[in-house]
Design a protein around this motif. Sequence first.
Motif, PDB file in Angstrom:
ATOM      1  N   UNK A 142       0.685  -1.063  -0.122  1.00 16.83           N
ATOM      2  CA  UNK A 142      -0.013  -0.137  -0.034  1.00 16.83           C
ATOM      3  C   UNK A 142       0.947   1.151  -0.005  1.00 16.83           C
ATOM      4  N   UNK A 143       0.540   2.376  -0.432  1.00 12.00           N
ATOM      5  CA  UNK A 143       1.196   3.659  -0.863  1.00 12.00           C
ATOM      6  C   UNK A 143       0.306   4.612  -0.266  1.00 12.00           C
ATOM      7  N   UNK A 144       0.868   5.434   0.682  1.00 13.63           N
ATOM      8  CA  UNK A 144       0.337   6.669   1.462  1.00 13.63           C
ATOM      9  C   UNK A 144       0.046   7.698   0.353  1.00 13.63           C
ATOM     10  N   UNK A 145      -1.276   8.329   0.317  1.00 19.69           N
ATOM     11  CA  UNK A 145      -1.681   9.274  -0.435  1.00 19.69           C
ATOM     12  C   UNK A 145      -0.782  10.432  -0.148  1.00 19.69           C
ATOM     13  N   UNK A 146       0.022  11.109  -1.147  1.00 23.22           N
ATOM     14  CA  UNK A 146       0.931  12.361  -0.687  1.00 23.22           C
ATOM     15  C   UNK A 146       0.019  13.358  -0.287  1.00 23.22           C
ATOM     16  N   UNK A 147      -1.325  13.592  -1.168  1.00 26.51           N
ATOM     17  CA  UNK A 147      -2.004  14.795  -0.496  1.00 26.51           C
ATOM     18  C   UNK A 147      -2.480  14.694   0.865  1.00 26.51           C
TER      19      UNK A 147
ATOM     20  N   UNK B  68       6.989  22.363  15.948  1.00 22.55           N
ATOM     21  CA  UNK B  68       6.566  21.431  14.840  1.00 22.55           C
ATOM     22  C   UNK B  68       6.657  19.872  15.403  1.00 22.55           C
ATOM     23  N   UNK B  69       5.971  19.153  15.006  1.00 23.12           N
ATOM     24  CA  UNK B  69       5.559  17.676  15.306  1.00 23.12           C
ATOM     25  C   UNK B  69       5.720  16.735  14.072  1.00 23.12           C
ATOM     26  N   UNK B  70       6.819  16.017  13.972  1.00 18.94           N
ATOM     27  CA  UNK B  70       6.930  15.006  12.775  1.00 18.94           C
ATOM     28  C   UNK B  70       6.534  13.569  13.474  1.00 18.94           C
ATOM     29  N   UNK B  71       5.424  13.236  12.445  1.00 19.43           N
ATOM     30  CA  UNK B  71       4.704  11.814  12.803  1.00 19.43           C
ATOM     31  C   UNK B  71       5.102  10.965  11.868  1.00 19.43           C
ATOM     32  N   UNK B  72       5.608   9.844  11.969  1.00 17.04           N
ATOM     33  CA  UNK B  72       5.875   8.851  11.049  1.00 17.04           C
ATOM     34  C   UNK B  72       4.576   7.793  11.280  1.00 17.04           C
ATOM     35  N   UNK B  73       4.089   7.622   9.991  1.00 19.62           N
ATOM     36  CA  UNK B  73       2.605   6.773  10.000  1.00 19.62           C
ATOM     37  C   UNK B  73       2.867   5.645   9.112  1.00 19.62           C
ATOM     38  N   UNK B  74       2.448   4.542   9.445  1.00 25.20           N
ATOM     39  CA  UNK B  74       2.639   3.291   8.762  1.00 25.20           C
ATOM     40  C   UNK B  74       1.130   2.826   8.120  1.00 25.20           C
ATOM     41  N   UNK B  75       1.115   2.446   6.985  1.00 27.31           N
ATOM     42  CA  UNK B  75      -0.121   1.775   6.571  1.00 27.31           C
ATOM     43  C   UNK B  75       0.276   0.377   6.230  1.00 27.31           C
ATOM     44  N   UNK B  76      -0.709  -0.659   6.620  1.00 27.66           N
ATOM     45  CA  UNK B  76      -0.382  -2.075   6.642  1.00 27.66           C
ATOM     46  C   UNK B  76      -1.575  -2.797   5.749  1.00 27.66           C
TER      47      UNK B  76
ATOM     48  N   UNK C 277       3.717  -3.264   4.172  1.00 33.47           N
ATOM     49  CA  UNK C 277       3.281  -1.842   4.793  1.00 33.47           C
ATOM     50  C   UNK C 277       4.349  -0.956   4.276  1.00 33.47           C
ATOM     51  N   UNK C 278       3.944   0.223   4.186  1.00 32.00           N
ATOM     52  CA  UNK C 278       4.936   1.407   3.954  1.00 32.00           C
ATOM     53  C   UNK C 278       4.687   2.562   4.774  1.00 32.00           C
ATOM     54  N   UNK C 279       5.849   3.339   5.125  1.00 31.33           N
ATOM     55  CA  UNK C 279       5.678   4.395   6.031  1.00 31.33           C
ATOM     56  C   UNK C 279       5.928   5.757   5.476  1.00 31.33           C
ATOM     57  N   UNK C 280       5.429   6.863   6.080  1.00 28.17           N
ATOM     58  CA  UNK C 280       5.664   8.128   5.479  1.00 28.17           C
ATOM     59  C   UNK C 280       5.715   9.038   6.697  1.00 28.17           C
ATOM     60  N   UNK C 281       6.254  10.479   6.218  1.00 26.35           N
ATOM     61  CA  UNK C 281       6.376  11.295   7.605  1.00 26.35           C
ATOM     62  C   UNK C 281       5.429  12.446   7.190  1.00 26.35           C
TER      63      UNK C 281
END
Length: 1336
Positions: free
Chosen positions: A808-813, A894-902, A912-916
């Motif tokens: 799965x790929x996180x939606x860039x928007x 500023x808060x940077x959150x690393x999110x994983x979709x599985x 899974x893939x992750x994004x910031x």
Amino acid sequence: MSSHNIKCILLLGFCLVMKAKSAPIFASNMTVVYVAEDTPRGAVAYKIIASDPSNDPLNYAMSGVDSTFFKLDSNTGIVTVARDLDREVKSTLSITISATNGRDKTSLKQTIILKDANDNAPIFLNAPYKVSVYENETKGAVLFTVKAKDRDQGPAGTVRYEIVGVLPHAPYLFEIQQGGKVILNGTLSYTEKSTFYQLQIKASDYGGLYNGTFIVQHTTTFALINVEDVSDLDPIFLNIPYQTTVPENSKVGTTVLQVTAVDGDRGINSEITYSILTSKPPDLFGINAQKGDIFVLHSLDREELLEFNTVVELQVMAKEKHLDINGAFASAITKVSITVTDINDNTPAFYDCILDTCNFTESPKVNSFHISIPEHFSSGVPLENLAIVARDPDQGVNGTFTLSLHGANASDFTVSPKEIKTLGVVQIAVKNSDAIDYERKKVSIFEIVANDTTNPTKCCSTATVTIDIVDINDHSPEFPQQTYILSVKENSDIGTVFGIVTAIDPDTGLFGKITYSLLQENIQEFKVDNRTGEIMVANKTLLDREKRPRYYATLQATDGGGRKGTTSLEIVLEDINDNHPVMSRESYTAFITENQGNDLNIKIEAFDNDEVNTNNSEIRYTIVAGDDEQNFTIDPISGVLRSIGPIDREAMKSSDGKINLIVKAYDLGVPSLSTTVNVTIHVEDVNDYSPVFSQSVYYASVMEHTLGAFVTLVKANDNDATEVNNRITYRIENGGSGIFLIRSILINNTIPKQYGGNLTVDPTIALDYDKGPKFYNLSVSASDLGTPSKIAHATVHVTVLDMNDETPVLDPDSMKDLDVMENNTELGIVRNITATDIDTNHSLIYQLVSTVCYKSKIIDARPDAPCHYWFGLYDNGSLYVNESSVIDYEEYDQVDMTIRVTDLYTEKNNASSIGKLTINIVDANDNRPVFLALERVSVIVPELAPISAEVATVKASDNDTGKNAAIEFFVVKVLFIFSDGKPNRVLPDLFEASRSAFIDGEYTATIKIKSSLDKTLKGQYKVTVEARDGGKPTLYASSDLDLITVDESYKTRLEFTVTPEEVQQNMNEIIALLREATYSNPYVASVTAVTNEKVQSLARNIAKATMELYFVYNNGTAIPPEQVNSKLQLNPEAVKNLLDLGLLNIKETTESSNNERLFVAIISGLVGGFVILLTIMITALVCSRESYKRKIRSITAMNTAKTITGSALQNGLVVPGTNKYALEGANPVWNTIIDTATDLVFENNNSDRASINSLDENMVNAVEDTHAKKPNMLEGPTVTVEADHEMTEKTVDSYLTDAKAKPLRAALVDHDNNKENASGATGNGFHISQMNNIDI
């Protein structure tokens, strides 16, 4: 009426009027006031505010035990701090304040509450800390607890803990919780790490204001952690390796070495016992079990230990006496090397052996050697057959010995080496070759002596050498012929003699005895009898004429002395029929094509090695056996083999297509010899059959992303006989090129072999159901290897099966930066995180992997940073703001959150893939500006303050950012507070604030004068300044500035005898001297030239310039003109320097008011009161009586003065403006000594002093009228002296010591005349306005 009486009457009347007015009133907020405990000494704490109904000036007072903490300005009511305040010692102070208008007094009990400041650091209880911990303490254990208290309140009194240092360096080994518990965060080791740790623990509060600045107070203490050892280590040997030496003759029991071991657990130090485990060689040494002393157990002989290199190797074990934590006795083993050293107890000895092979334990010592050498043996060459080894088993110098030769024939020989250390080869050489002559002597005998010079008791060994001299051979054998030719049949038996060849030697005896030999070592077929010279066959099998028909050899004859002679031999072999015909090839192979005839033509060739042109070498050919031999024929002489007709490959019996024939070749010798050869004829197959598929269409399916997956197996058959024509290869013609592979594989190994087409997916290609295509139609061909190749075709339908293999790929928007307002203004879901998965079957969930907090690009690496709790993420991807925590921009921006979709259904690849996701915290305008430390009290001189002049500086900061933090300053109110008690007045538009400037994180602006200030106003301006930020809504803070004015009543005029230009030129020096003398800040208003003679001094020094200025203190007060003199006189040096710069007079800028006018005005107001008039008359009478008494006292004093001579009066320097004399001069009235160092000032208007001044020898003139000038205090009074009836004006500094004083009576007459002539009198004398008070 005298001016003295007038003043008394006025004073009484004024008191009566004031009595009729009411008492002062305190402001309502004066009961309780608040003062910050960190207000510094000298700073304004607050101001007592009271009012008088009659607007009369008020004087303030303060009393009570706690009043010592403050200092009160009785005129202004401003209370400053006199002693340090401390809320923690005393939080509430009680004092009594009072205000009086000169008649009435009002008192008020006032409570002062001290506001807390962060002025206390936390204090550790029971510090320092010390604890002991076993080294095997478990990770996470609580070691001890610290406790600190802070006497402040709120956040400033709340304590937090931190470990700031660990010695030795181990920053992560310990951890402290906010409750003060110190936890072990790793492992300890008493031996490998440290036996102690010193922790520096810091206790900090959460900060608060102190002296206007936000500070955090902290205290550090030390904690000592002693690590206690446990028994878990083996003993440790000290000072290893252990190596020592012991002489070989040491007595039994001699101690040679001590081994020492200590417990590896240094904190326990268990008792150690010792033992010897092994010894090589054994039983030589023992050990003391308790001390570790190793001693000699049996006698030692170093020479017996040579096989051990004289070193005894021991293994010593050290064992602890007590069990360790594992229930065993800890032990350790070390190696001890003891070298047995040599003593000189052996004599050198000789041995008959080769040095490398000598065995000195088995080989006996010898004392004689015997050899033979030929006569005339070469000089200097060692005798070869003489093997002498000399040895002394002692070591070093003990084993060193010398060699020498003795005896009758010793001079014919030499020995080497001359000296040997321990072991060496002894070489004997001929010294004189001519002396070795067989005809002169047959034997030479001498002795070898080995001498150990360091051993006098066993010094020497000898050995006898006997050398036989042997005669030499000087003749060689000779053959009669140089060459001999011999012949023999090639099949002759061994021992067959085919020739005799002999030689002749004239020598006799051994030297005349001849032996024969063949020199060519490679000739093994023949040999010679070494005694008779007979030539015979030695090896029958090696004789073969066909291989070697002729031999050449050299026959050698050797006599007994080794001399040689030679001759040449030529041996010829005779032929017999002993060779079979030999085929030129081992076999013959031919190829023919099926169905074609007469195409075979093979020549069979053979040769015979027997002699040519004889029947032994003549050859014939014939076919003796084979398959289908009827189809072939051979020519018997030429050997040509031919086919008779065509052959069908598929009809042949043999499956391999071969025809095998046997052809024989034979010679014509007797007996006839023959040989055979195999002829193989290959019938080549013709490609006359095509491949045929087992089915024309195949159906198959394959799972996507299965690299190299099997698809299906296709089969085809070919009826050709040979593999080259029936072996099938498969190809994909179209439909799947580059995606599928097909390989020919053997599926049936029986003849004929069958090959199938193994269809697979290319291992480098991953089929993708989602990207397509989902179906493939392949055209597959089967072709044989024949020429030309024949081919067949089939179709394969392949279906691709779907696999959940896409990540799965996180939606860039949905992962774009997100702005969230602070203070939880956006609760609930703020963003829906979405992702895509192109698989047909998937289930996606979302997880929060990590959160990183930033402030100004700096990471907060704490695992429990507050921003971790600001946001949450649901499984469906909804990002929400946590209601239980408050987002604060000032804490993190500023808060940077690393999110994983599985994908829960993923079968292959990453599930899974992750994004910031970066969340920018948007600043809300939630912080008011804060004024920073500033001078809240300033001083201005209105006369010297032009428009736009800067009077104060304000600073503020705002914890917000951007426009929310941009601050501008505004003057919102100006209140003038009169110092004389008048009602306060609001004065608009007097001051304004400049535009702010941002410097070093602070906004700064200056307060300027906007319009002209009234220089007559007495009091101070309370300027209210607002700091407003740029946010919406705008937040502001206000602060008050006290601008204390110095009105023109404080203006002082200085007169100078120099021009204004010179004053301006010396301005800096004059200002510096005035500042030094008065401890104030002089502000110059003007410097002008004097043009009005009325204001000039009566002294002879004429004022040429005036300087008007103010003397202002930093606290806003100023020096009144009448006090300037007294201030200056405290610094005589400065006064002297000012006089040198031309200073003449110090004056007020305005003349005194007319006392008569004041009297008329007051009397007019009191005309109606009879009682008042009567009181005035009584007061006048009383005052006149007091004046009369004063005069009587003066006359008495003058009588005393008559007894004092003029020289006695003036034996010291005169102090200007006084009747006092400097140095040791005495006051003529009181006869007292004057301290000129302290009493240099002009006293205030004091009647007693004025009366005393009137009694010196200066001539007293009439009192000046009420409009007379102030005295010239710096210059001194002007004196008129009568001499020869001429009046001359002098000053004190030019006073003549020989001038005569007037008699007292004359002085009194002049005084009375002056009283009668109230004003305008022109008598002689000097004029001092202080004399106006004489009659009071």
